[in-house]
Design a protein around this motif. Structure first.
Motif, short mmCIF file in Angstrom:
data_model
loop_
_atom_site.label_atom_id
_atom_site.label_comp_id
_atom_site.label_asym_id
_atom_site.label_seq_id
_atom_site.Cartn_x
_atom_site.Cartn_y
_atom_site.Cartn_z
N ILE A 52 1.41 -0.89 -0.09
CA ILE A 52 -0.69 0.47 0.19
C ILE A 52 0.75 1.51 -0.16
CG2 ILE A 52 -1.43 1.60 1.20
CD1 ILE A 52 -2.92 -1.26 1.99
N GLU A 53 1.64 1.36 0.69
CA GLU A 53 2.79 2.55 1.55
C GLU A 53 3.59 2.72 -0.48
OE1 GLU A 53 6.49 4.50 3.85
OE2 GLU A 53 6.08 2.30 3.74
N LYS A 54 3.84 1.93 -1.17
CA LYS A 54 5.25 1.25 -2.48
C LYS A 54 4.50 2.36 -3.24
CE LYS A 54 5.85 -1.57 -5.78
NZ LYS A 54 6.49 -3.15 -6.64
N TYR A 55 2.79 1.66 -4.03
CA TYR A 55 2.50 2.39 -4.85
C TYR A 55 1.23 3.50 -4.43
CZ TYR A 55 2.05 -1.88 -6.97
OH TYR A 55 2.77 -3.02 -8.11
N MET A 56 0.89 3.74 -3.02
CA MET A 56 1.28 5.23 -2.85
C MET A 56 2.17 6.43 -3.29
SD MET A 56 -1.81 6.17 -1.51
CE MET A 56 -2.18 6.89 0.02
N ARG A 57 2.84 5.64 -3.00
CA ARG A 57 4.70 6.98 -2.68
C ARG A 57 4.31 6.92 -4.78
NH1 ARG A 57 7.04 8.74 1.19
NH2 ARG A 57 6.61 7.71 3.22
N LEU A 58 4.34 5.59 -5.38
CA LEU A 58 4.42 5.42 -6.65
C LEU A 58 3.70 6.39 -7.81
CD1 LEU A 58 5.98 3.59 -9.36
CD2 LEU A 58 4.11 2.28 -9.11
N PHE A 59 2.53 6.82 -6.56
CA PHE A 59 1.47 7.94 -7.59
C PHE A 59 2.03 9.22 -7.11
CE2 PHE A 59 -1.09 4.47 -9.33
CZ PHE A 59 -1.25 4.45 -10.26
N GLY A 60 2.76 9.59 -5.96
CA GLY A 60 3.30 10.92 -6.09
C GLY A 60 3.28 11.26 -4.28
N PHE A 61 2.30 10.50 -3.40
CA PHE A 61 1.85 10.34 -2.03
C PHE A 61 2.76 10.78 -1.32
CE2 PHE A 61 -2.08 9.39 -3.87
CZ PHE A 61 -3.37 10.44 -3.92
N GLY A 62 2.24 11.37 0.05
CA GLY A 62 3.80 11.17 0.91
C GLY A 62 5.21 12.19 0.65
N ALA A 63 5.30 12.94 -0.82
CA ALA A 63 6.58 13.58 -0.86
C ALA A 63 5.57 15.01 -1.47
CB ALA A 63 6.92 12.98 -2.53
N PRO A 64 6.65 16.49 -0.87
CA PRO A 64 6.40 17.48 -1.29
C PRO A 64 5.97 18.04 -3.26
CG PRO A 64 8.13 17.27 -0.55
CD PRO A 64 8.22 15.71 -0.25
N PHE A 65 5.46 18.85 -3.18
CA PHE A 65 5.29 19.51 -4.51
C PHE A 65 6.73 20.24 -4.11
CE2 PHE A 65 1.28 18.57 -5.27
CZ PHE A 65 1.09 17.85 -6.16
N THR A 66 7.59 21.18 -5.03
CA THR A 66 8.51 21.94 -5.12
C THR A 66 8.16 22.87 -6.63
OG1 THR A 66 10.06 20.60 -7.04
CG2 THR A 66 10.67 19.88 -4.47
N GLY A 67 9.19 23.95 -5.97
CA GLY A 67 9.09 25.02 -7.41
C GLY A 67 7.43 25.98 -6.66
N PHE A 68 6.91 26.62 -7.86
CA PHE A 68 5.50 27.41 -7.38
C PHE A 68 4.69 26.67 -6.68
CE2 PHE A 68 1.45 28.11 -8.51
CZ PHE A 68 1.40 29.94 -8.14
N PHE A 69 4.09 25.21 -6.67
CA PHE A 69 3.64 24.61 -6.03
C PHE A 69 3.21 23.94 -5.02
CE2 PHE A 69 1.94 23.75 -10.25
CZ PHE A 69 0.49 25.00 -10.97
#
Length: 564
Positions: free
Chosen positions: A370-387
């Protein structure tokens, strides 16, 4: 007794000194006959050689110092002092650059300048609400008490004004002003003309932005949500078409900085208008994560998408220590037998409990995957730049041990994580990016606030996912609009795929977050969306799906090009 002028001497203890006749003959009585006011009867006393030497030395020293100073002013530092004198007459002054204009994707002005004579221009913004967190605001140049600028730039403080400040601010010019001795200006000449800041065209459609914000505010006021946010994204280019958060601040008020009362209310408002909920608000997502869990189950071969699981409204897990006290996990209703597509459409909790954590003969994906695929889709990591955003939380055994005094991970923790509850926290923009990847065939595209040229293809990360599995997810979301929890978006002018979510908050669960996410058109996706309404009464039956329906109906009449 007779006295001679040559024999008059007076003997004193310290030695002999000659006594002159006038010292003897001038006595008190004779002094009375002199006019003292005309200095009659006064004796002159000569200046001693010692006094002459001291006085002469003093004047010599003054002369030397004077000559040294003249030498320094005229010879050693002559050029420097000449320049100073010239600069007192010729004053260099800053010419403020015009800040770059900001437009929406249809060239509608969003931020512009109002010129003033002999000073910097004022910054103005679109009157419509809903643009605060996109545009941001600026701080004006500042003067000291003497009227001189110690801060010579107009500086962006938030939003695009801040992130693209270097592009927008331009380069100041320089002019030479000649004045007379009284400070009156005689002439002016520009030594270096200012360079206006570059224009910025955003991907935002101001018409849709305004309408989305109005619908969020209207529902929040009517049924008592604390706040809300929404965004729409092109699934191929990453262009953000709408991007708004409520409550917000007004850029013009923050820039002008004169309305102290309103600004103070911004700071004391318990609903925090300075927080952009799309990137800085962390929320329990609830059932909108179920498409991700379903993708993990298909990729890992955990379940066949056609296999049905019975939902009676509750799942009883035997207690190994006391068979009379099983652990009970509830569904929001009894759905009967559901396969994966229908489980997504009706949002069956029990189906995802079993697929996520396993039950009986049905194995589960497990918390690690569950954690693996959540992170694969971008959850658990911050956006950078303008967002730039917060990272969010994907709970796992290590996280629980660290936050709950070493308490071990239990099956129920996996169950609740599988339906987006327990410790799961996301920012809404993460959900938009994830649902975009499901819509476009597994490509993770970073969003952009800048309008891209025609036929632009965004750089992306292709996830190692079977598109046949993603098609099952897309079909389940389309079914959600046709006969599931997203029926509010079953419109006749475009096929919409949708997933809803209601996240229960706190121990009492009296408050909920209402979510709505999806994409259109279903068969050839162009746009993905997310709407989140924050902390509403759980008894309320009108949520984020209502907002999206109102927006789509309005777009059908006013911006039909988005459905072509």
């Amino acid at each position: 007794m007779a006295f001679t002028f040559f024999s008059l001497f007076k003997k004193r203890r310290g030695g002999n000194r000659e006594i002159f006749a006038d010292e003897v003959l001038i006595d008190t009585k004779s002094m009375q006959r002199f006019g003292s006011n005309q200095f009659e009867g006064r004796m002159e006393k000569g200046i001693s050689p010692k006094s002459i030497i001291v006085l002469g030395s003093f004047f010599a020293l003054v002369g030397i110092l004077f000559i040294s100073k003249v030498w320094s002013l005229q010879i050693t530092n002559g050029d420097i002092n000449a320049n100073k004198a010239e600069n007192n007459r010729l004053r260099h002054e800053l010419v403020f650059a015009e800040r770059g204009l900001v437009y929406d994707r249809n060239e509608v002005p969003l931020a512009w300048n109002i010129p003033r004579e002999n000073d910097f221009s004022l910054r103005a913004y679109i009157d419509d609400k809903g643009f605060g967190h996109v545009l941001g605001y600026v701080g004006y140049p500042k003067k000291d008490k003497r009227g001189y600028y110690y801060d010579e730039e107009m500086t962006g403080k938030d939003g695009v004004e801040s992130y693209y400040n270097d592009m927008l601010k331009g380069v100041g010019g320089l002019k030479l002003t000649e004045t007379d001795a009284l400070g009156k200006t005689l002439s002016e000449s520009v030594l270096r003309p200012p360079e206006q800041g570059k224009e910025l065209t955003l991907s935002i459609d101001s018409r849709i932005q305004k309408k989305l914000y109005e619908e969020i505010v209207g529902l929040a006021d009517r049924v008592g949500f604390q706040g809300g946010a929404g965004a729409i994204m092109n699934v191929d280019t990453g262009e953000i078409i709408a991007y708004t958060s409520y409550p917000e601040y007004e850029p013009a008020i923050m820039t002008d900085a004169s309305d102290a009362s309103t600004i103070q209310k911004y700071f004391t408002d318990p609903n925090h208008p300075f927080i952009n909920r799309l990137t800085q608000g962390l929320y329990t997502p609830g059932s909108i994560v179920k498409p991700i869990i379903a993708t993990a189950a298909l990729q890992e071969g955990t379940i066949d998408p056609l296999k049905q699981i019975l939902s009676t409204g509750k799942l009883e897990v035997p207690n190994p220590y006391d068979k009379t006290k099983p652990s009970i996990f509830t569904d929001w209703k009894a759905h009967g037998l559901v396969d994966m597509r229908h489980a997504i459409a009706v949002s069956s909790n029990i189906y995802f409990y079993e697929v996520g954590g396993g039950f009986g003969s049905q194995k589960g994906v497990g918390i690690a995957n569950i954690e693996k695929y959540m992170r694969l889709f971008g959850f658990g990591a911050p956006f950078t730049g303008f967002f730039e955003s917060k990272a969010g939380t994907i709970p796992n055994p290590e996280w629980k041990a660290a936050n709950f005094d070493g308490d071990p991970w239990r099956l129920g923790d996996t169950y609740f994580t599988s339906i987006g509850q327990y410790g799961v926290q996301i920012v809404p923009l993460q959900e938009l990016r994830a649902i975009t990847a499901i819509a476009n065939g597994g490509k993770i595209i970073e969003p952009t606030i800048i309008k891209m040229p025609e036929n632009f293809s965004a750089s992306s990360t292709q996830l190692a996912l079977d598109d046949n599995n993603l098609q099952v997810i897309r079909e389940g979301m389309r079914l959600g609009a046709l006969e599931g929890t997203g029926k509010a978006l079953n419109v006749d002018y475009v096929e919409v795929a949708v997933k809803t979510g209601t996240a229960e908050l706190g121990v009492s669960k009296e408050k909920v977050n209402s979510w709505n996410t999806g994409f259109w058109p279903y068969k050839d996706p162009k746009y993905a969306f997310v709407v989140m309404m924050e902390k509403g009464d759980r008894t309320n039956t009108i949520g984020s799906a209502y907002i999206m329906r109102q927006l789509l109906d309005w777009m059908h009449l006013n911006t039909p090009e988005y459905f072509e």
